[in-house]
Write a protein that holds these residues in place. Structure first.
Motif, PDB file in Angstrom:
ATOM      1  N   ARG A 321       0.815  -1.179  -0.027  1.00 47.77           N
ATOM      2  CA  ARG A 321      -0.109  -0.014  -0.019  1.00 47.77           C
ATOM      3  C   ARG A 321       1.009   1.232  -0.108  1.00 47.77           C
ATOM      4  NH1 ARG A 321      -4.307  -2.261   4.483  1.00 47.77           N
ATOM      5  NH2 ARG A 321      -5.769  -3.357   3.057  1.00 47.77           N
ATOM      6  N   GLY A 322       2.051   1.119   0.146  1.00 46.73           N
ATOM      7  CA  GLY A 322       2.853   2.339   0.062  1.00 46.73           C
ATOM      8  C   GLY A 322       3.845   2.451  -1.282  1.00 46.73           C
ATOM      9  N   ILE A 323       3.634   1.511  -2.076  1.00 47.38           N
ATOM     10  CA  ILE A 323       4.291   1.895  -3.363  1.00 47.38           C
ATOM     11  C   ILE A 323       3.387   2.649  -4.394  1.00 47.38           C
ATOM     12  CG2 ILE A 323       5.233   0.644  -5.500  1.00 47.38           C
ATOM     13  CD1 ILE A 323       5.549  -1.930  -3.573  1.00 47.38           C
ATOM     14  N   GLY A 376      -5.848  11.548  -4.934  1.00 42.70           N
ATOM     15  CA  GLY A 376      -4.492  11.578  -4.588  1.00 42.70           C
ATOM     16  C   GLY A 376      -3.603  10.480  -5.137  1.00 42.70           C
ATOM     17  N   ASP A 377      -2.528  10.229  -4.313  1.00 42.34           N
ATOM     18  CA  ASP A 377      -1.779   9.008  -4.784  1.00 42.34           C
ATOM     19  C   ASP A 377      -2.406   7.919  -4.999  1.00 42.34           C
ATOM     20  OD1 ASP A 377       0.447  10.839  -4.848  1.00 42.34           O
ATOM     21  OD2 ASP A 377       1.190  10.545  -2.891  1.00 42.34           O
ATOM     22  N   VAL A 378      -2.104   7.119  -5.877  1.00 41.02           N
ATOM     23  CA  VAL A 378      -2.624   5.736  -6.114  1.00 41.02           C
ATOM     24  C   VAL A 378      -1.512   4.606  -5.726  1.00 41.02           C
ATOM     25  CG1 VAL A 378      -3.572   4.188  -7.778  1.00 41.02           C
ATOM     26  CG2 VAL A 378      -4.232   6.515  -7.739  1.00 41.02           C
ATOM     27  N   THR A 379      -1.743   3.611  -4.969  1.00 40.50           N
ATOM     28  CA  THR A 379      -0.615   2.634  -4.807  1.00 40.50           C
ATOM     29  C   THR A 379      -0.869   1.414  -5.334  1.00 40.50           C
ATOM     30  OG1 THR A 379      -1.642   1.818  -2.889  1.00 40.50           O
ATOM     31  CG2 THR A 379      -0.212   3.983  -2.482  1.00 40.50           C
ATOM     32  N   LYS A 380      -0.014   0.657  -5.389  1.00 40.40           N
ATOM     33  CA  LYS A 380       0.055  -0.769  -5.886  1.00 40.40           C
ATOM     34  C   LYS A 380      -0.835  -1.499  -5.092  1.00 40.40           C
ATOM     35  CE  LYS A 380       3.665  -2.637  -7.670  1.00 40.40           C
ATOM     36  NZ  LYS A 380       4.939  -3.435  -7.848  1.00 40.40           N
ATOM     37  N   GLY A 381      -0.891  -1.324  -3.691  1.00 37.24           N
ATOM     38  CA  GLY A 381      -1.803  -1.975  -3.075  1.00 37.24           C
ATOM     39  C   GLY A 381      -3.106  -1.656  -2.989  1.00 37.24           C
ATOM     40  N   GLU A 382      -3.668  -0.636  -3.384  1.00 36.73           N
ATOM     41  CA  GLU A 382      -4.879  -0.059  -3.527  1.00 36.73           C
ATOM     42  C   GLU A 382      -5.333  -0.456  -4.891  1.00 36.73           C
ATOM     43  OE1 GLU A 382      -7.087   4.439  -4.271  1.00 36.73           O
ATOM     44  OE2 GLU A 382      -5.024   4.246  -4.018  1.00 36.73           O
ATOM     45  N   ILE A 383      -4.618  -0.619  -5.919  1.00 34.64           N
ATOM     46  CA  ILE A 383      -5.148  -1.217  -7.162  1.00 34.64           C
ATOM     47  C   ILE A 383      -5.393  -2.717  -7.129  1.00 34.64           C
ATOM     48  CG2 ILE A 383      -4.161  -1.878  -9.729  1.00 34.64           C
ATOM     49  CD1 ILE A 383      -4.974   1.127  -8.976  1.00 34.64           C
ATOM     50  N   PRO A 388      -8.861  -7.553  -7.126  1.00 32.47           N
ATOM     51  CA  PRO A 388      -8.047  -8.387  -6.337  1.00 32.47           C
ATOM     52  C   PRO A 388      -7.912  -9.748  -7.143  1.00 32.47           C
ATOM     53  CG  PRO A 388     -10.073  -8.156  -5.023  1.00 32.47           C
ATOM     54  CD  PRO A 388     -10.196  -7.156  -6.518  1.00 32.47           C
ATOM     55  N   PHE A 389      -8.972 -10.188  -7.923  1.00 33.34           N
ATOM     56  CA  PHE A 389      -9.051 -11.485  -8.632  1.00 33.34           C
ATOM     57  C   PHE A 389      -7.842 -11.925  -9.479  1.00 33.34           C
ATOM     58  CE2 PHE A 389     -13.502  -9.713  -7.767  1.00 33.34           C
ATOM     59  CZ  PHE A 389     -13.865 -10.476  -6.726  1.00 33.34           C
ATOM     60  N   ASP A 390      -7.537 -13.034  -9.814  1.00 32.50           N
ATOM     61  CA  ASP A 390      -6.663 -13.534 -10.848  1.00 32.50           C
ATOM     62  C   ASP A 390      -7.323 -13.488 -12.059  1.00 32.50           C
ATOM     63  OD1 ASP A 390      -4.842 -13.769  -8.653  1.00 32.50           O
ATOM     64  OD2 ASP A 390      -5.573 -15.980  -8.230  1.00 32.50           O
ATOM     65  N   ASN A 391      -7.924 -12.403 -12.716  1.00 27.95           N
ATOM     66  CA  ASN A 391      -8.331 -12.351 -13.759  1.00 27.95           C
ATOM     67  C   ASN A 391      -7.357 -11.789 -14.733  1.00 27.95           C
ATOM     68  OD1 ASN A 391     -11.360 -11.094 -12.255  1.00 27.95           O
ATOM     69  ND2 ASN A 391     -11.352 -13.150 -13.388  1.00 27.95           N
ATOM     70  N   THR A 392      -7.586 -12.203 -15.851  1.00 29.02           N
ATOM     71  CA  THR A 392      -7.020 -11.561 -17.294  1.00 29.02           C
ATOM     72  C   THR A 392      -7.729 -10.956 -18.292  1.00 29.02           C
ATOM     73  OG1 THR A 392      -7.289 -13.583 -18.403  1.00 29.02           O
ATOM     74  CG2 THR A 392      -5.204 -13.347 -17.284  1.00 29.02           C
ATOM     75  N   ILE A 393      -7.207 -10.139 -19.153  1.00 30.03           N
ATOM     76  CA  ILE A 393      -8.083  -9.573 -20.068  1.00 30.03           C
ATOM     77  C   ILE A 393      -8.180 -10.391 -21.322  1.00 30.03           C
ATOM     78  CG2 ILE A 393      -8.390  -7.401 -21.473  1.00 30.03           C
ATOM     79  CD1 ILE A 393      -6.743  -5.800 -19.546  1.00 30.03           C
ATOM     80  N   VAL A 394      -9.281 -10.525 -21.999  1.00 27.03           N
ATOM     81  CA  VAL A 394      -9.615 -11.453 -22.978  1.00 27.03           C
ATOM     82  C   VAL A 394     -10.250 -10.995 -24.069  1.00 27.03           C
ATOM     83  CG1 VAL A 394     -10.836 -13.611 -23.655  1.00 27.03           C
ATOM     84  CG2 VAL A 394      -9.482 -13.528 -21.383  1.00 27.03           C
ATOM     85  N   MET A 395      -9.865 -10.819 -25.268  1.00 27.85           N
ATOM     86  CA  MET A 395     -10.679 -10.545 -26.476  1.00 27.85           C
ATOM     87  C   MET A 395     -11.436 -11.536 -27.101  1.00 27.85           C
ATOM     88  SD  MET A 395      -8.481  -8.174 -25.197  1.00 27.85           S
ATOM     89  CE  MET A 395      -6.988  -9.072 -25.466  1.00 27.85           C
ATOM     90  N   LEU A 396     -12.554 -11.338 -27.491  1.00 30.60           N
ATOM     91  CA  LEU A 396     -13.286 -12.138 -28.020  1.00 30.60           C
ATOM     92  C   LEU A 396     -13.802 -11.802 -29.526  1.00 30.60           C
ATOM     93  CD1 LEU A 396     -15.755 -12.864 -24.957  1.00 30.60           C
ATOM     94  CD2 LEU A 396     -13.688 -14.258 -25.820  1.00 30.60           C
ATOM     95  N   ALA A 397     -14.332 -12.650 -30.406  1.00 27.33           N
ATOM     96  CA  ALA A 397     -15.076 -12.291 -31.452  1.00 27.33           C
ATOM     97  C   ALA A 397     -16.471 -12.916 -31.381  1.00 27.33           C
ATOM     98  CB  ALA A 397     -14.325 -12.943 -32.721  1.00 27.33           C
ATOM     99  N   ILE A 485      -1.833  -1.537 -12.875  1.00 27.04           N
ATOM    100  CA  ILE A 485      -0.860  -1.014 -12.484  1.00 27.04           C
ATOM    101  C   ILE A 485       0.198  -0.386 -13.571  1.00 27.04           C
ATOM    102  CG2 ILE A 485       1.349  -1.120 -11.180  1.00 27.04           C
ATOM    103  CD1 ILE A 485      -0.567  -3.262  -9.348  1.00 27.04           C
ATOM    104  N   LYS A 486       0.281  -1.167 -14.291  1.00 27.64           N
ATOM    105  CA  LYS A 486       1.252  -0.711 -15.591  1.00 27.64           C
ATOM    106  C   LYS A 486       0.763   0.633 -16.246  1.00 27.64           C
ATOM    107  CE  LYS A 486       1.342  -4.508 -18.012  1.00 27.64           C
ATOM    108  NZ  LYS A 486       2.165  -5.592 -18.787  1.00 27.64           N
ATOM    109  N   ARG A 487      -0.539   0.633 -16.538  1.00 29.47           N
ATOM    110  CA  ARG A 487      -1.330   1.800 -17.141  1.00 29.47           C
ATOM    111  C   ARG A 487      -1.276   3.100 -16.342  1.00 29.47           C
ATOM    112  NH1 ARG A 487      -3.082   0.234 -21.980  1.00 29.47           N
ATOM    113  NH2 ARG A 487      -4.382   1.950 -22.439  1.00 29.47           N
ATOM    114  N   PHE A 488      -1.436   2.801 -14.984  1.00 34.53           N
ATOM    115  CA  PHE A 488      -0.983   3.883 -14.035  1.00 34.53           C
ATOM    116  C   PHE A 488       0.256   4.381 -14.165  1.00 34.53           C
ATOM    117  CE2 PHE A 488      -5.262   3.564 -12.095  1.00 34.53           C
ATOM    118  CZ  PHE A 488      -5.515   4.918 -11.673  1.00 34.53           C
TER     119      PHE A 488
END
Length: 509
Positions: A321-323, A376-383, A388-397, A485-488
């Motif tokens: 939460r501090g990063i 205000g500041d956005v932290t890694k822990g906040e994201i 929190p789920f182990d989801n990925t982003i998927v593209m569908l047709a 996180i990467k996009r932030f």
């Protein structure tokens, strides 16, 4: 000295009738303390509510003052904070053992780390583990559960039954492989009848099926179909059933059963903000109930042993939460349209980048957002707390006809998340979609659209079965929260957080 302090707390803070110690007159009463959907809320939330150490103060106070006390959790004790993301249920299990839970049942989120991890944690629980309608014999959970348990209080036999939801469409298939489900209401009634035939006088159903849901079984449906169940203690829908609130339109706690008797149906909300208390006179059958707030008034009485357990994990949680990874000029409240729109547009843009060309639209579910994005500041822990789920982003047709069908399912959920270029209107009575456009053009049932979403939904979960039919184009290698996180960090969220979109993109008309 400790007994006197806890008894005083019970007689003052809890205003319990008959505070004369464990007197004989109390021996015919059973006090049930209950929680549900606490979702890894180990510490107080941003509004200063909840916290498991505070909860223990209340529990110990009641135990010191009353003769017969049973502590029950109705599922989803995990998932929703870094404590679960980092430690996979270990923290919740250790603390619930410390608080002395007597009975626990599974929620759907207990399955989030898979059956092996679930078995490793639940095999160490001290509580009775109940499920009358899950057969675990072909899974790592074999032998850990019983349909019910009977406890005797001053000659009165009380039976407790565990009832779980249908995992299909709500739990990822791989996470419950081998679990056999029996219909909830049928199983509950059969087990209740069996217990009554054995001389049990009071039957308590502990459920994780939701208070009043259209899809499948629910507590109100169970109550209406039952004659042998006396009290239902529920979870899953996060419903606040407050016996003190007698206004019209609020969830009621006294419900007619199949033979016209009145039975109690209770639930505490979510996040551990309340502790439920039910007082049953086992001699007369009379039931009284209330919600006890869990708040800062209890802080001075928390126990060092519990705080020490939390402290062992808190260092790792606080470091995440501090990063700092970015900033947000405004707050996006968890359940607001602004937050749902933000996450939907993030999935749209991230999906387009991953695919290498623009997607046509994105879909995000409300249930996938678990916390507020604060100004205000956005932290890694906040994201991670937000997603929190182990989801990925998927593209569908996806075919336009399947997309329209899925919009209808989302409408029945009273709307869900879509990207900024999508507008969907539906009839509030029937949930039939009356119009649906992408970038201003009506959805063509015969066209194919590039859709970005999360793998949980792409697999047909949250009952979005049409998404399961769509071929996958590509998938992110990182989890959703890592992508966010990467996009932030790259400044790619700045334009989305600068001016919150308050539009309700799926609306009843």
């Amino acid at each position: 000295m400790k007994y006197a302090r806890l008894l005083l707390a019970a007689c003052t803070a809890l205003v319990i009738v008959g505070c004369n110690g464990k007197a004989d007159s109390d021996s015919d009463h059973l006090v049930i303390l209950h929680t549900n959907d606490t979702h890894s809320a180990i510490e107080p939330d941003a509004k200063g509510l909840g916290g498991i150490a505070r909860r223990q103060v209340l529990i110990d106070s009641v135990r010191a003052a009353r003769a017969n006390v049973v502590l029950i959790d109705a599922g989803d004790a995990v998932q929703g904070s870094l404590y679960y993301t980092l430690f996979s249920g270990e923290v919740e299990r250790r603390l619930m053992n410390e608080l002395g839970y007597d009975i626990q049942i599974l929620g759907n989120h207990e399955f989030d780390k898979g059956l092996d991890r679930l078995a490793a944690e639940w095999s160490q629980l001290n509580a009775s583990r109940l499920s009358a309608n899950y057969d675990f014999s072909a899974t790592p959970l074999a032998g850990l559960f019983t349909p019910s348990v009977v406890k005797e209080f001053n000659g009165h036999k009380v039976g407790f039954i565990g009832i779980n939801l249908d995992p299909s469409g709500i739990i990822s298939e791989a996470n419950y492989e081998g679990v056999s489900y029996s219909e909830a209401i049928e199983a509950a009634n059969a087990e209740a009848a069996r217990l009554k035939a054995q001389g049990v006088t009071t039957v308590i159903a502990v459920t994780h099926i939701g208070y009043d849901l259209d899809h499948g079984a629910s507590d109100l449906k169970l109550a209406a179909a039952s004659k042998d169940i006396d009290v239902i203690i529920g979870g899953h829908s996060h419903t606040v059933v407050d016996p003190a609130d007698t206004r019209q339109g609020v969830p009621g706690w006294k419900v007619a059963n199949a033979v016209g008797d009145t039975i109690a149906v209770l639930q505490t909300g979510s996040g551990g903000q309340n502790l439920g208390e039910i007082d049953i006179n086992l001699a007369t059958g009379k039931v009284a109930a209330r919600l006890i707030p869990v708040d800062a008034r209890l802080d001075s009485r928390t126990l060092s042993a519990t705080n020490e357990i939390i402290a062992r994990y808190k260092t790792s949680v606080d470091s995440m939460r501090g990063i700092i990874v970015g900033r947000s000029p405004v707050e996006f409240e968890r359940k607001s349209p602004e937050m749902l729109n933000l996450m939907s547009d993030f999935v749209f843009e991230a999906g387009s980048d991953l695919l290498g060309k623009p997607v046509d639209l994105a879909i995000m579910n409300k249930g996938g957002i678990r916390n507020t994005l604060f100004a205000g500041d956005v932290t890694k822990g906040e994201i991670i707390d937000i997603a929190p789920f182990d989801n990925t982003i998927v593209m569908l047709a996806i075919k336009g006809s399947d997309l329209l069908e899925n919009f209808g399912i989302m409408a029945a959920q009273e709307g869900n998340g879509v990207s900024s270029n999508v507008r969907v209107a539906y009839d509030p009575a029937s949930y039939a979609v009356t119009s649906a456009t992408i970038s201003g053009r009506p959805v063509d049932p015969n066209a194919t659209y590039r859709l970005a979403t999360i793998d949980y939904l792409a697999a047909g979960n949250d009952y979005m079965e049409p998404l399961k039919r769509a071929p996958r184009l590509t998938e992110s290698s990182d989890k959703l929260y890592i992508e966010l996180i990467k996009r932030f960090e790259a400044g790619k969220m700045d334009h989305l957080t600068a001016a919150p979109d308050k539009t309700i993109r799926m609306s009843a008309q």
